[in-house]
Design an enzyme around this catalytic site. Structure first.
Site, PDB file in Angstrom:
ATOM      1  N   ASP A  57      42.770  -8.471  18.457  1.00  0.00           N
ATOM      2  CA  ASP A  57      43.436  -9.313  19.453  1.00  0.00           C
ATOM      3  C   ASP A  57      42.698 -10.651  19.478  1.00  0.00           C
ATOM      4  O   ASP A  57      41.624 -10.769  20.056  1.00  0.00           O
ATOM      5  CB  ASP A  57      43.403  -8.628  20.823  1.00  0.00           C
ATOM      6  N   LYS A  64      47.936 -17.965  23.076  1.00  0.00           N
ATOM      7  CA  LYS A  64      47.311 -19.083  23.797  1.00  0.00           C
ATOM      8  C   LYS A  64      47.325 -20.438  23.065  1.00  0.00           C
ATOM      9  O   LYS A  64      48.193 -21.242  23.295  1.00  0.00           O
ATOM     10  CB  LYS A  64      45.893 -18.699  24.214  1.00  0.00           C
ATOM     11  N   PHE A  74      40.749  -7.022  27.397  1.00  0.00           N
ATOM     12  CA  PHE A  74      41.960  -7.510  28.062  1.00  0.00           C
ATOM     13  C   PHE A  74      43.032  -7.744  27.007  1.00  0.00           C
ATOM     14  O   PHE A  74      42.817  -8.482  26.051  1.00  0.00           O
ATOM     15  CB  PHE A  74      41.701  -8.811  28.838  1.00  0.00           C
TER      16      PHE A  74
HETATM   17  C1  LIG Z   1      45.304 -14.069  27.595  1.00  0.00           C
HETATM   18  C2  LIG Z   1      45.135 -12.882  26.738  1.00  0.00           C
HETATM   19  C3  LIG Z   1      46.182 -11.959  26.545  1.00  0.00           C
HETATM   20  C4  LIG Z   1      47.495 -12.063  27.280  1.00  0.00           C
HETATM   21  O1  LIG Z   1      48.197 -13.204  26.956  1.00  0.00           O
HETATM   22  P1  LIG Z   1      49.474 -13.636  27.836  1.00  0.00           P
HETATM   23  O2  LIG Z   1      50.021 -14.811  27.081  1.00  0.00           O
HETATM   24  O3  LIG Z   1      48.974 -13.973  29.193  1.00  0.00           O
HETATM   25  O4  LIG Z   1      50.390 -12.483  27.852  1.00  0.00           O
HETATM   26  C5  LIG Z   1      45.971 -10.922  25.663  1.00  0.00           C
HETATM   27  N1  LIG Z   1      44.796 -10.766  25.023  1.00  0.00           N
HETATM   28  C6  LIG Z   1      43.779 -11.626  25.192  1.00  0.00           C
HETATM   29  C7  LIG Z   1      42.521 -11.420  24.420  1.00  0.00           C
HETATM   30  C8  LIG Z   1      43.903 -12.694  26.063  1.00  0.00           C
HETATM   31  O5  LIG Z   1      42.875 -13.527  26.251  1.00  0.00           O
END
Ligand SMILES: *Cc1c(COP(=O)(O)O)cnc(C)c1O
Length: 392
Positions: free
Chosen positions: A216, A245, A129
């Site tokens: 990521d 986050k 994701f």
């Molecule tokens: C939550 C998340 C995103 C997206 O972050 P947003 O602030 O909602 O755009 C991207 N990568 C990972 C691994 C995430 O957990």
């Protein structure tokens, strides 16, 4: 609750909160809950941490924002701090995880073009994701996230997670590859941990082919695994790291860190953000990092993570229907043999904030200052709920 003017995007639980303290949060009817989700790994210090409240309040009374047309000492200080903690060279600030990943994807493409690759491609993982903008949903390994938004952005090649041979095979076939992008622990995908051997294998392939390694760390970064960043668990050094986050403890912020061949690529005009890294957000992030250090929260994440992981492994050991209990530090998943979205509501009814992801995985992302006692309480209360759910 009237929501007629809200775009119908979230399947919201029927509760609203009025205030919180640490990992206790109170709803508008005065009921208190134990928060084991912390706003999806955002409230790093729990709710209402006095140092964060004071820093944000003081900054708000001075300046919230001036734009990136001007220098911002807080932003420069935060970039220095992140570079020091991560071993990376430089930082771009934005406001969210998807934006941080957009920056990483643009950086990888830019890198490719500079090397004479006209159609640069990035290897991405199944069940990953990376966000919901067009490029990041295209990078995401979930049809549910993509469906209805085609045409997808081109330039992504997908492989199974933890399968090094698949990456090697693509690399041999496809000379357009310029980068590999992955989560050290897949969060939304169901709390799947990348094997250390796999990470080292990716590191080797990236070196042999001069690809960028993009981690990521939007969810697994910021101390969640017990080290500042997830990649430090395996001891690898990526070229690009994305954060968001938990970085500012609840204030929106994102960051894209670059090192080695990914550093010093962008020039003024190649990228940007109006809000990115403003005084409010960077002050909140600096304070969050400071509190993590002063209150020894990396060690706490390790210790309390073991209490929780070990606790569930014991409490649910002989429970049929529990398929796996896994995670690292304070990022923990309990996989069941059936869809269990209903457990979020049952948790709420029982005064517990938890989350279910990938349909069958109960996901726990408590604040980094969750105590061992709260950990034991969580294990006891949630394993009771899970047992009841599986036998209903
Ligand atoms: C939550 C998340 C995103 C997206 O972050 P947003 O602030 O909602 O755009 C991207 N990568 C990972 C691994 C995430 O957990």
């Amino acid at each position: 609750m009237k929501m007629s003017h809200m775009m119908n995007i979230y399947a919201r639980l029927p509760v609203a909160f009025s205030h919180g303290n640490g990992s206790r949060i109170c709803d508008t009817d005065g009921r208190v809950y134990l928060d084991a989700l912390s706003g999806i790994a955002v409230n790093t210090l729990g709710h209402n941490h006095p140092a964060l409240v004071a820093a944000i309040s003081a900054q708000a009374a001075r300046l919230l924002h001036t734009s990136n047309i001007y220098r911002m000492p807080q932003q420069e200080q935060l970039a220095d701090k992140l570079a020091e903690l991560s071993g990376m060279d430089e930082v771009f600030f934005c406001n969210s995880g998807c934006e941080a990943n957009e920056a990483a994807i643009k950086l990888a493409r830019f890198y490719g073009h500079q090397r004479g690759v006209d159609n640069p491609a990035i290897i991405v993982m199944e069940h990953s994701f990376h966000g919901r903008t067009l490029a990041t949903l295209s990078a995401t390994g979930s049809r549910k996230v993509q469906a209805g938004f085609e045409p997808l952005v081109a330039g992504f090649v997908r492989v199974p997670f933890n399968d090094l041979e698949a990456v090697r095979a693509i690399g041999e076939r496809n000379k357009n590859v310029v980068a590999v992008m992955f989560e050290v622990i897949q969060g939304e995908g169901g709390v799947h941990v990348a094997d250390k051997d796999y990470q080292w294998g990716l590191r080797r392939l990236c070196d042999e082919n001069a690809w960028l390694m993009i981690c990521d760390e939007v969810q697994c970064g910021m101390g969640r695994t017990g080290t500042w960043f997830g990649f430090q668990q395996a001891g690898i050094r990526p070229e690009v790291v994305t954060l968001a986050k938990g970085l500012a403890g609840g204030v929106p912020i994102g960051a894209c860190l670059a090192a080695g061949r990914a550093a010093q690529l962008f020039r003024p005009g190649n990228h940007g953000s109006t809000f990115g890294g403003n005084q409010l957000a960077t002050t909140a992030a600096l304070t969050t990092l400071d509190v993590i250090e002063k209150e020894n929260l990396l060690a706490n994440a390790v210790e309390v993570g073991q209490v929780i992981l070990g606790g569930f492994r014991q409490a649910l050991a002989d429970v049929p229907g529990v398929i796996g209990i896994r995670g690292m530090g304070l990022m923990i998943g309990i996989e069941l043999d059936r869809p269990c979205g209903d457990l979020a509501q049952r948790g709420l009814d029982a005064g517990l904030l938890i989350n279910v992801t990938a349909e069958r995985v109960v996901r726990l992302l408590p604040a980094l200052n969750f105590s061992a006692d709260e950990g034991r309480e969580l294990v006891e209360r949630l394993s009771t709920l899970i047992r009841a759910f599986l036998s209903s």
